[in-house]
Design a protein around this motif. Structure first.
Motif, PDB file in Angstrom:
ATOM      1  N   LEU A  58      -3.986  29.895  16.727  1.00  0.00           N
ATOM      2  CA  LEU A  58      -3.861  28.463  16.491  1.00  0.00           C
ATOM      3  C   LEU A  58      -2.453  28.048  16.902  1.00  0.00           C
ATOM      4  CD1 LEU A  58      -4.974  25.806  15.329  1.00  0.00           C
ATOM      5  CD2 LEU A  58      -4.087  26.535  13.093  1.00  0.00           C
ATOM      6  N   VAL A  59      -2.364  27.206  17.918  1.00  0.00           N
ATOM      7  CA  VAL A  59      -1.069  26.747  18.439  1.00  0.00           C
ATOM      8  C   VAL A  59      -0.984  25.237  18.255  1.00  0.00           C
ATOM      9  CG1 VAL A  59       0.431  26.590  20.458  1.00  0.00           C
ATOM     10  CG2 VAL A  59      -0.995  28.622  20.134  1.00  0.00           C
ATOM     11  N   THR A  60       0.106  24.785  17.669  1.00  0.00           N
ATOM     12  CA  THR A  60       0.337  23.367  17.449  1.00  0.00           C
ATOM     13  C   THR A  60       1.441  22.883  18.370  1.00  0.00           C
ATOM     14  OG1 THR A  60      -0.307  23.568  15.129  1.00  0.00           O
ATOM     15  CG2 THR A  60       0.937  21.610  15.738  1.00  0.00           C
ATOM     16  N   LEU A  61       1.158  21.818  19.130  1.00  0.00           N
ATOM     17  CA  LEU A  61       2.107  21.254  20.087  1.00  0.00           C
ATOM     18  C   LEU A  61       2.483  19.836  19.674  1.00  0.00           C
ATOM     19  CD1 LEU A  61       0.482  22.243  23.519  1.00  0.00           C
ATOM     20  CD2 LEU A  61       2.226  23.496  22.234  1.00  0.00           C
ATOM     21  N   ARG A  62       3.732  19.482  19.950  1.00  0.00           N
ATOM     22  CA  ARG A  62       4.178  18.106  19.734  1.00  0.00           C
ATOM     23  C   ARG A  62       4.759  17.566  21.039  1.00  0.00           C
ATOM     24  NH1 ARG A  62       6.899  18.324  15.201  1.00  0.00           N
ATOM     25  NH2 ARG A  62       5.547  16.977  13.943  1.00  0.00           N
ATOM     26  N   ALA A  63       4.349  16.339  21.384  1.00  0.00           N
ATOM     27  CA  ALA A  63       4.888  15.661  22.564  1.00  0.00           C
ATOM     28  C   ALA A  63       4.813  14.165  22.321  1.00  0.00           C
ATOM     29  CB  ALA A  63       4.110  16.041  23.825  1.00  0.00           C
ATOM     30  N   THR A  64       5.850  13.455  22.697  1.00  0.00           N
ATOM     31  CA  THR A  64       5.852  12.000  22.539  1.00  0.00           C
ATOM     32  C   THR A  64       4.679  11.378  23.279  1.00  0.00           C
ATOM     33  OG1 THR A  64       8.261  11.993  22.341  1.00  0.00           O
ATOM     34  CG2 THR A  64       7.200   9.904  22.906  1.00  0.00           C
ATOM     35  N   ALA A  65       4.337  11.939  24.441  1.00  0.00           N
ATOM     36  CA  ALA A  65       3.250  11.391  25.258  1.00  0.00           C
ATOM     37  C   ALA A  65       1.909  11.451  24.543  1.00  0.00           C
ATOM     38  CB  ALA A  65       3.165  12.138  26.586  1.00  0.00           C
ATOM     39  N   PHE A  66       1.710  12.433  23.654  1.00  0.00           N
ATOM     40  CA  PHE A  66       0.445  12.510  22.915  1.00  0.00           C
ATOM     41  C   PHE A  66       0.228  11.247  22.086  1.00  0.00           C
ATOM     42  CE2 PHE A  66       0.809  17.426  22.747  1.00  0.00           C
ATOM     43  CZ  PHE A  66       0.304  17.510  24.032  1.00  0.00           C
ATOM     44  N   GLY A  67       1.286  10.795  21.418  1.00  0.00           N
ATOM     45  CA  GLY A  67       1.165   9.623  20.565  1.00  0.00           C
ATOM     46  C   GLY A  67       0.991   8.331  21.326  1.00  0.00           C
ATOM     47  N   GLN A  68       1.284   8.348  22.621  1.00  0.00           N
ATOM     48  CA  GLN A  68       1.152   7.148  23.441  1.00  0.00           C
ATOM     49  C   GLN A  68      -0.165   7.113  24.205  1.00  0.00           C
ATOM     50  OE1 GLN A  68       4.636   7.693  25.868  1.00  0.00           O
ATOM     51  NE2 GLN A  68       6.033   6.837  24.310  1.00  0.00           N
ATOM     52  N   SER A  69      -1.009   8.096  23.991  1.00  0.00           N
ATOM     53  CA  SER A  69      -2.241   8.226  24.760  1.00  0.00           C
ATOM     54  C   SER A  69      -3.431   7.675  23.982  1.00  0.00           C
ATOM     55  CB  SER A  69      -2.507   9.701  25.096  1.00  0.00           C
ATOM     56  OG  SER A  69      -1.448  10.247  25.858  1.00  0.00           O
ATOM     57  N   ASP A  70      -4.438   7.251  24.733  1.00  0.00           N
ATOM     58  CA  ASP A  70      -5.689   6.765  24.163  1.00  0.00           C
ATOM     59  C   ASP A  70      -6.662   7.939  24.104  1.00  0.00           C
ATOM     60  OD1 ASP A  70      -7.808   5.297  23.265  1.00  0.00           O
ATOM     61  OD2 ASP A  70      -8.278   4.417  25.219  1.00  0.00           O
ATOM     62  N   TRP A  71      -6.757   8.573  22.949  1.00  0.00           N
ATOM     63  CA  TRP A  71      -7.558   9.784  22.793  1.00  0.00           C
ATOM     64  C   TRP A  71      -9.026   9.466  22.574  1.00  0.00           C
ATOM     65  CZ3 TRP A  71      -5.934  14.894  22.975  1.00  0.00           C
ATOM     66  CH2 TRP A  71      -4.561  15.108  23.039  1.00  0.00           C
ATOM     67  N   ALA A  72      -9.885  10.385  23.034  1.00  0.00           N
ATOM     68  CA  ALA A  72     -11.308  10.340  22.735  1.00  0.00           C
ATOM     69  C   ALA A  72     -11.771  11.758  22.441  1.00  0.00           C
ATOM     70  CB  ALA A  72     -12.101   9.762  23.910  1.00  0.00           C
ATOM     71  N   ASN A  73     -12.731  11.905  21.527  1.00  0.00           N
ATOM     72  CA  ASN A  73     -13.261  13.232  21.222  1.00  0.00           C
ATOM     73  C   ASN A  73     -13.789  13.896  22.491  1.00  0.00           C
ATOM     74  OD1 ASN A  73     -12.678  13.197  18.535  1.00  0.00           O
ATOM     75  ND2 ASN A  73     -14.716  12.606  17.874  1.00  0.00           N
ATOM     76  N   GLY A  74     -13.430  15.161  22.686  1.00  0.00           N
ATOM     77  CA  GLY A  74     -13.851  15.882  23.869  1.00  0.00           C
ATOM     78  C   GLY A  74     -12.819  15.889  24.983  1.00  0.00           C
ATOM     79  N   ASP A  75     -11.697  15.153  24.805  1.00  0.00           N
ATOM     80  CA  ASP A  75     -10.636  15.170  25.806  1.00  0.00           C
ATOM     81  C   ASP A  75     -10.010  16.562  25.909  1.00  0.00           C
ATOM     82  OD1 ASP A  75     -11.042  12.541  26.301  1.00  0.00           O
ATOM     83  OD2 ASP A  75      -9.150  11.828  25.448  1.00  0.00           O
ATOM     84  N   LYS A  76      -9.368  16.813  27.042  1.00  0.00           N
ATOM     85  CA  LYS A  76      -8.724  18.096  27.261  1.00  0.00           C
ATOM     86  C   LYS A  76      -7.235  17.916  27.510  1.00  0.00           C
ATOM     87  CE  LYS A  76      -9.522  18.109  32.287  1.00  0.00           C
ATOM     88  NZ  LYS A  76     -10.235  18.771  33.395  1.00  0.00           N
ATOM     89  N   VAL A  77      -6.482  18.964  27.219  1.00  0.00           N
ATOM     90  CA  VAL A  77      -5.102  19.087  27.671  1.00  0.00           C
ATOM     91  C   VAL A  77      -4.995  20.396  28.438  1.00  0.00           C
ATOM     92  CG1 VAL A  77      -4.109  17.726  25.795  1.00  0.00           C
ATOM     93  CG2 VAL A  77      -4.330  20.202  25.536  1.00  0.00           C
ATOM     94  N   GLN A  78      -4.091  20.426  29.404  1.00  0.00           N
ATOM     95  CA  GLN A  78      -3.901  21.618  30.219  1.00  0.00           C
ATOM     96  C   GLN A  78      -2.451  22.060  30.114  1.00  0.00           C
ATOM     97  OE1 GLN A  78      -5.866  19.401  33.539  1.00  0.00           O
ATOM     98  NE2 GLN A  78      -6.767  21.402  34.002  1.00  0.00           N
ATOM     99  N   VAL A  79      -2.245  23.294  29.695  1.00  0.00           N
ATOM    100  CA  VAL A  79      -0.918  23.849  29.476  1.00  0.00           C
ATOM    101  C   VAL A  79      -0.569  24.776  30.639  1.00  0.00           C
ATOM    102  CG1 VAL A  79       0.519  25.224  27.925  1.00  0.00           C
ATOM    103  CG2 VAL A  79      -1.263  23.734  26.975  1.00  0.00           C
ATOM    104  N   ARG A  80       0.631  24.599  31.203  1.00  0.00           N
ATOM    105  CA  ARG A  80       1.058  25.489  32.288  1.00  0.00           C
ATOM    106  C   ARG A  80       1.380  26.855  31.718  1.00  0.00           C
ATOM    107  NH1 ARG A  80       5.570  27.265  35.232  1.00  0.00           N
ATOM    108  NH2 ARG A  80       7.009  26.289  33.759  1.00  0.00           N
ATOM    109  N   ALA A  81       0.645  27.858  32.193  1.00  0.00           N
ATOM    110  CA  ALA A  81       0.820  29.212  31.674  1.00  0.00           C
ATOM    111  C   ALA A  81       1.843  30.003  32.483  1.00  0.00           C
ATOM    112  CB  ALA A  81      -0.518  29.947  31.689  1.00  0.00           C
ATOM    113  N   ALA A  82       1.823  29.855  33.795  1.00  0.00           N
ATOM    114  CA  ALA A  82       2.746  30.569  34.684  1.00  0.00           C
ATOM    115  C   ALA A  82       2.639  29.948  36.067  1.00  0.00           C
ATOM    116  CB  ALA A  82       2.412  32.055  34.752  1.00  0.00           C
TER     117      ALA A  82
END
Length: 251
Positions: free
Chosen positions: A49-73
C-alpha cells in the motif's frame, strides 16, 4: 498469518530515480507532475500500500476508475487505479502487487516514505459512470484498486489469485466490507479454475446486471464469451485488460 511491515525511511530501499535522457526529461516536464511518497507499507509479502501526495491531485476532476501512472525507471511507467481512504484531495492510495523483477515491481518493492516520483494523471481508464448497484466484478491481484474504487456498486466480486489467502488479507486491510463480499479462487495453470468463476458470476438476482471484467486478458476473453452466451448484453460488459503473459506496457 500476514504481518504488515512498513518500509524504513530512506536508506538502501529508497526508490531509484534513474533519470531518462534529455528528450525524455523534456517529455516528463510536459506530461508529468511530482508526487511524494507519504507512506509505503507491506500488507503481505507481495502486496504493498503506497500513499502519494501531489498538489495536482487536488486540482483534478476525479472519476471512479481513473488511473495514475508512476514512472518506475527511465521512461517506463506503471499504472495503478487509485482510491482514497480519507478526505485529503491531494492524497491517493495505491494497492500494488509485487510480481517479478520488472521496473514496476522494483519501484513498488523499494518505494519508501520521502521518495519523490514522476506521475501522469489522473486520466480516464475504466468508465464506471453507467455501472449500477447490481454489478458483478471479476479480477485478480492487479484489479483490487479498481474493486475498491467501485465500492458499493458491486453486487458480487470474484477474484482469481495465486494465493487466495494473501489476496483476501490485502483487500481486507484497505476495504474490509469489500473483502467480506469477495470470493477468491486459486489460479490453476490450465485455467480450469475459471469454470468456478463462471458459476459464481451466474449466481445473480433477477434484474439485468452490468459486469466489470478486469485483469488477465485470456481470463477476460473467456468470461466475456460465457456471459454473452448466458444472455448478458455486450453493452453491459465493461472490460479492462491489465496484463497478458509475455506482454509489457498494458494498463
Amino acid at each position: 498469518m500476514f504481518l504488515p511491515v512498513s518500509s524504513p525511511r530512506g536508506g538502501a530501499l529508497r526508490a531509484p530515480q534513474d533519470p531518462p535522457g534529455l528528450l525524455g526529461q523534456t517529455v516528463l516536464r510536459w506530461l508529468t507532475h511530482r508526487a511524494t511518497v507519504v507512506s509505503a507499507q507491506s500488507l503481505t509479502p507481495r502486496f504493498r500500500l503506497v500513499t502519494l501526495r501531489a498538489t495536482a491531485f487536488g486540482q483534478s476532476d476525479w472519476a471512479n476508475g481513473d488511473k495514475v501512472q508512476v514512472r518506475a525507471a527511465g521512461m517506463s511507467f506503471r499504472t495503478y487505479t487509485p482510491f482514497r481512504l480519507d478526505g485529503d484531495r491531494d492524497v491517493v492510495h495505491l494497492l500494488g502487487y509485487v510480481h517479478g523483477t520488472a521496473p514496476g515491481a522494483q519501484w513498488l518493492r523499494r518505494a519508501a516514505r520521502g521518495d519523490t516520483c514522476d506521475v501522469m494523471g489522473p486520466r480516464r481508464s475504466v468508465s464506471l459512470d453507467a455501472v449500477p448497484d447490481s454489478a458483478t466484478f471479476f479480477g485478480d491481484e492487479t484489479s483490487m484498486g479498481l474493486a475498491v474504487a467501485l465500492g458499493h456498486a458491486v453486487h458480487r466480486l470474484v477474484f482469481e489469485a495465486n494465493d487466495p489467502d494473501e489476496g483476501r488479507h490485502a483487500l481486507a486491510a484497505v476495504a474490509p466490507e469489500t473483502a467480506n463480499a469477495a470470493r477468491f479462487i486459486e489460479r490453476n495453470t490450465d485455467d480450469s479454475h475459471l469454470a468456478h468463476a463462471e458459476a459464481l458470476l451466474d449466481e445473480r438476482p433477477a434484474a439485468p446486471l452490468h459486469h466489470v471484467l478486469s485483469g488477465k486478458a485470456s481470463s477476460i476473453q473467456r468470461l466475456r464469451r460465457h456471459l454473452v452466451a448466458r444472455g448478458a448484453q455486450p453493452a453491459r460488459i465493461v472490460s479492462k485488460v491489465y496484463w497478458a503473459p509475455g506482454k509489457n506496457g498494458l494498463d
